[in-house]
Design a protein around this motif. Structure first.
Motif, PDB file in Angstrom:
ATOM      1  N   LYS A  79       0.816  -1.216   0.000  1.00  0.00           N
ATOM      2  CA  LYS A  79       0.000   0.000   0.000  1.00  0.00           C
ATOM      3  C   LYS A  79       0.849   1.264   0.000  1.00  0.00           C
ATOM      4  N   MET A  80       2.139   1.138  -0.209  1.00  0.00           N
ATOM      5  CA  MET A  80       3.040   2.280  -0.116  1.00  0.00           C
ATOM      6  C   MET A  80       2.626   3.415  -1.052  1.00  0.00           C
ATOM      7  N   GLU A  81       2.395   3.121  -2.316  1.00  0.00           N
ATOM      8  CA  GLU A  81       2.060   4.182  -3.260  1.00  0.00           C
ATOM      9  C   GLU A  81       0.722   4.828  -2.915  1.00  0.00           C
ATOM     10  N   LEU A  82      -0.226   4.041  -2.442  1.00  0.00           N
ATOM     11  CA  LEU A  82      -1.537   4.577  -2.060  1.00  0.00           C
ATOM     12  C   LEU A  82      -1.402   5.515  -0.863  1.00  0.00           C
ATOM     13  N   VAL A  83      -0.576   5.153   0.085  1.00  0.00           N
ATOM     14  CA  VAL A  83      -0.373   6.007   1.262  1.00  0.00           C
ATOM     15  C   VAL A  83       0.307   7.306   0.867  1.00  0.00           C
ATOM     16  N   ILE A  84       1.308   7.234   0.002  1.00  0.00           N
ATOM     17  CA  ILE A  84       1.976   8.448  -0.470  1.00  0.00           C
ATOM     18  C   ILE A  84       0.981   9.371  -1.150  1.00  0.00           C
ATOM     19  N   ALA A  85       0.136   8.824  -1.991  1.00  0.00           N
ATOM     20  CA  ALA A  85      -0.871   9.625  -2.684  1.00  0.00           C
ATOM     21  C   ALA A  85      -1.831  10.265  -1.693  1.00  0.00           C
ATOM     22  N   THR A  86      -2.171   9.540  -0.640  1.00  0.00           N
ATOM     23  CA  THR A  86      -3.085  10.065   0.378  1.00  0.00           C
ATOM     24  C   THR A  86      -2.441  11.210   1.152  1.00  0.00           C
ATOM     25  N   ILE A  87      -1.170  11.066   1.501  1.00  0.00           N
ATOM     26  CA  ILE A  87      -0.456  12.135   2.207  1.00  0.00           C
ATOM     27  C   ILE A  87      -0.421  13.398   1.350  1.00  0.00           C
ATOM     28  N   LEU A  88      -0.103  13.245   0.079  1.00  0.00           N
ATOM     29  CA  LEU A  88      -0.052  14.394  -0.820  1.00  0.00           C
ATOM     30  C   LEU A  88      -1.425  15.039  -0.973  1.00  0.00           C
ATOM     31  N   GLU A  89      -2.460  14.217  -0.998  1.00  0.00           N
ATOM     32  CA  GLU A  89      -3.832  14.741  -1.086  1.00  0.00           C
ATOM     33  C   GLU A  89      -4.156  15.618   0.128  1.00  0.00           C
ATOM     34  N   GLU A  90      -3.769  15.160   1.309  1.00  0.00           N
ATOM     35  CA  GLU A  90      -4.031  15.939   2.522  1.00  0.00           C
ATOM     36  C   GLU A  90      -3.197  17.217   2.551  1.00  0.00           C
ATOM     37  N   CYS A  91      -1.991  17.174   2.005  1.00  0.00           N
ATOM     38  CA  CYS A  91      -1.168  18.379   1.920  1.00  0.00           C
ATOM     39  C   CYS A  91      -1.807  19.401   0.986  1.00  0.00           C
ATOM     40  N   ARG A  92      -2.297  18.932  -0.145  1.00  0.00           N
ATOM     41  CA  ARG A  92      -2.967  19.843  -1.081  1.00  0.00           C
ATOM     42  C   ARG A  92      -4.191  20.476  -0.427  1.00  0.00           C
ATOM     43  N   LYS A  93      -4.953  19.669   0.277  1.00  0.00           N
ATOM     44  CA  LYS A  93      -6.198  20.137   0.880  1.00  0.00           C
ATOM     45  C   LYS A  93      -5.954  21.234   1.901  1.00  0.00           C
ATOM     46  N   ILE A  94      -4.964  21.046   2.768  1.00  0.00           N
ATOM     47  CA  ILE A  94      -4.733  22.024   3.830  1.00  0.00           C
ATOM     48  C   ILE A  94      -4.119  23.312   3.287  1.00  0.00           C
ATOM     49  N   ALA A  95      -3.500  23.240   2.102  1.00  0.00           N
ATOM     50  CA  ALA A  95      -2.968  24.446   1.464  1.00  0.00           C
ATOM     51  C   ALA A  95      -4.066  25.222   0.747  1.00  0.00           C
ATOM     52  N   GLU A  96      -5.189  24.582   0.511  1.00  0.00           N
ATOM     53  CA  GLU A  96      -6.274  25.212  -0.236  1.00  0.00           C
ATOM     54  C   GLU A  96      -7.432  25.653   0.651  1.00  0.00           C
ATOM     55  N   GLU A  97      -7.678  24.918   1.735  1.00  0.00           N
ATOM     56  CA  GLU A  97      -8.854  25.182   2.568  1.00  0.00           C
ATOM     57  C   GLU A  97      -8.438  25.490   4.002  1.00  0.00           C
ATOM     58  N   PRO A  98      -8.939  26.608   4.566  1.00  0.00           N
ATOM     59  CA  PRO A  98      -8.616  26.934   5.955  1.00  0.00           C
ATOM     60  C   PRO A  98      -9.087  25.829   6.912  1.00  0.00           C
ATOM     61  N   VAL A  99      -8.316  25.596   7.949  1.00  0.00           N
ATOM     62  CA  VAL A  99      -8.701  24.611   8.962  1.00  0.00           C
ATOM     63  C   VAL A  99      -9.931  25.139   9.698  1.00  0.00           C
ATOM     64  N   PRO A 100     -10.992  24.346   9.824  1.00  0.00           N
ATOM     65  CA  PRO A 100     -12.191  24.791  10.547  1.00  0.00           C
ATOM     66  C   PRO A 100     -11.864  25.207  11.976  1.00  0.00           C
ATOM     67  N   ALA A 101     -12.613  26.161  12.493  1.00  0.00           N
ATOM     68  CA  ALA A 101     -12.334  26.750  13.807  1.00  0.00           C
ATOM     69  C   ALA A 101     -12.298  25.705  14.921  1.00  0.00           C
ATOM     70  N   ALA A 102     -13.255  24.784  14.920  1.00  0.00           N
ATOM     71  CA  ALA A 102     -13.324  23.782  15.994  1.00  0.00           C
ATOM     72  C   ALA A 102     -12.102  22.860  15.956  1.00  0.00           C
ATOM     73  N   GLU A 103     -11.682  22.464  14.745  1.00  0.00           N
ATOM     74  CA  GLU A 103     -10.507  21.605  14.616  1.00  0.00           C
ATOM     75  C   GLU A 103      -9.246  22.348  15.037  1.00  0.00           C
ATOM     76  N   LEU A 104      -9.140  23.616  14.650  1.00  0.00           N
ATOM     77  CA  LEU A 104      -7.976  24.406  15.008  1.00  0.00           C
ATOM     78  C   LEU A 104      -7.861  24.558  16.523  1.00  0.00           C
ATOM     79  N   ARG A 105      -8.997  24.789  17.188  1.00  0.00           N
ATOM     80  CA  ARG A 105      -8.976  24.926  18.647  1.00  0.00           C
ATOM     81  C   ARG A 105      -8.560  23.610  19.310  1.00  0.00           C
ATOM     82  N   ARG A 106      -9.052  22.511  18.793  1.00  0.00           N
ATOM     83  CA  ARG A 106      -8.714  21.195  19.348  1.00  0.00           C
ATOM     84  C   ARG A 106      -7.217  20.905  19.185  1.00  0.00           C
ATOM     85  N   VAL A 107      -6.677  21.252  18.032  1.00  0.00           N
ATOM     86  CA  VAL A 107      -5.258  21.026  17.776  1.00  0.00           C
ATOM     87  C   VAL A 107      -4.399  21.883  18.702  1.00  0.00           C
ATOM     88  N   LYS A 108      -4.757  23.139  18.863  1.00  0.00           N
ATOM     89  CA  LYS A 108      -4.005  24.027  19.750  1.00  0.00           C
ATOM     90  C   LYS A 108      -4.012  23.503  21.188  1.00  0.00           C
TER      91      LYS A 108
END
Length: 423
Positions: free
Chosen positions: A312-341
């Motif tokens: 599953k190595m290639e699938l996992v790499i593709a998934t990581i890149l997908e999440e990187c693209r997403k966070i560069a395009e869409e602001p982190v929701p307020a509730a998630e940001l507060r939880r992370v902090k």
């Protein structure tokens, strides 16, 4: 939490005092600006080897084993470590015995013998340590990633050095390197826990007052050049593949470092992070997956690490890149940001409960930046990070020209990985 106190001696040595009134333990940590990034090609591994040798005998404790025996008799915990940009020696003991361990650790730092016969014995120990890490792909893949990022320069070399170097380093090289780098202006003595401030300062002044004030040579500048995604494979027959996928970032003086740390926590900071949910919980493809930052004096990186079911190595790499693209395009929701902090702040505060971690927290800041930020200041910086700042730092570093992938496992075809390595 009481604020730390910094005292600079006439010779330039810095003392950091981090008290814990009412505590039951105390720790001493001696840090020096000496590590693998200060080495040459011929001496790569010397910083780490020298660290080992300080425990093998001193002027006052010439017999190997004396230091370990004394520390054990005190009920102390102790160790040492070498990194790219500094080396540390530490011990922790019940508070009433702090002066004992300060004397012992100071002695091994200031008066090592470097007996030739002990150097010969320790060569085998170091080589077996290198062999051990070769059999730990979860750790070794981090070294492969460093080699990929920085190539044949100090930042890209293994902290432990090469076996060829370890076999031929001579005593005069230990002495010359120590004389050049183990100088007062490059040394920090950090004390954490419960202690008598007046007595501990007097003891450190007496022990270190004669340490040379000489200036040490500067760390070589790290050079970075990259125009397209890069892959480095290390073949190893195994049931699991280990990867580090990362991007070039910036140094630890950049104010965006707090936003980058929040970004890392959103993507891979624990069991509620995005990558944990995607890669482990939904895909069942990995046991460990996480994101981290590694910011140094003149370079830095953001990376995602995972141990993956090999098919599953290639699938996992593709998934990581997908999440990187997403966070560069869409602001982190307020509730998630507060939880992370809150998760980050909780980890910071809980990590400072012990005297050794307190000494490390302030000592490391001092040896690298010559500045001390208390936890409250860092918490304030984290709380002040906005979703747009997280998105902005993601857009700034998540670029193909800074993308790198290191893999250890049963893979030989780098081309197959290059095909999917794009944002």
């Amino acid at each position: 939490m009481k604020p730390p106190k910094k005292i600079t001696l006439k010779n330039g040595l810095r003392i950091i005092l981090a008290p814990q009134p009412g505590g039951v333990a105390a720790s001493v940590l001696i840090l020096v600006a000496a590590g693998s990034e200060y080495e040459t090609k011929a001496t790569n591994g010397l910083s780490h080897f020298l660290e080992h040798m300080t425990f093998k005998g001193t002027t006052d404790r010439p017999r190997p084993g004396m230091i370990a025996e004394e520390l054990a008799a005190l009920g102390a915990q102790s160790n040492a470590f070498t990194s790219e940009e500094f080396t540390g020696y530490w011990a922790k003991v019940e508070a009433g015995k702090i002066h004992n361990i300060v004397e012992i650790v100071s002695d091994l730092y200031l008066h090592p013998l470097f007996a030739p016969e002990e150097i010969e014995k320790e060569r085998g120990v170091i080589i077996e340590e290198l062999n051990m890490y070769e059999d730990m792909p979860m750790r070794k893949v981090q070294d492969v990633f460093g080699e990929l990022l920085y190539g044949d320069q100090p930042a890209g070399w293994d902290v432990g050095g090469t076996k060829a170097n370890i076999k031929k380093l001579k005593r005069d090289q230990f002495v010359a390197y120590r004389n050049a780098r183990y100088v007062a202006p490059g040394t920090v003595v950090a004390i954490g826990g419960a202690f008598n401030e007046r007595k501990i300062i007097a003891q450190i002044k007496e022990a270190f007052g004669g340490l040379a004030r000489r200036s040490a040579y500067a760390k070589p500048k790290t050079h970075e050049r990259q125009a397209r995604p890069a892959v480095k494979l290390k073949f190893k027959e195994s049931d699991q593949g280990h990867l580090v996928l990362g991007f070039r970032a910036f140094d630890l003086f950049d104010e965006r470092r707090y936003a980058l740390q929040v970004l890392a926590s959103v993507l891979g900071g624990g069991m509620s992070s995005r990558l944990w949910k995607r890669v482990r919980e939904e895909m069942g493809a990995a046991y460990y997956v996480g994101a981290d930052t590694d910011l140094s004096l003149d370079h830095g990186a953001f990376s995602v690490s995972a141990g993956v079911e090999r098919s599953k190595m290639e699938l996992v790499i593709a998934t990581i890149l997908e999440e990187c693209r997403k966070i560069a395009e869409e602001p982190v929701p307020a509730a998630e940001l507060r939880r992370v902090k809150d998760h980050m702040i909780g980890g910071l505060v809980l990590g400072l409960e012990t005297s050794d971690e307190l000494a490390s927290f302030y000592g490391t800041q001092e040896v690298l930046t010559k500045r001390l930020l208390p936890p409250e200041a860092i918490i304030s910086r984290i709380n002040g990070i906005r979703a747009e700042e997280v998105r902005a730092v993601a857009k700034a570093i998540f670029k193909n020209k800074g993308l790198n992938l290191a893999v250890i496992g049963p893979y030989k075809d780098a081309a197959s990985f290059r095909k999917i390595l794009t944002l």
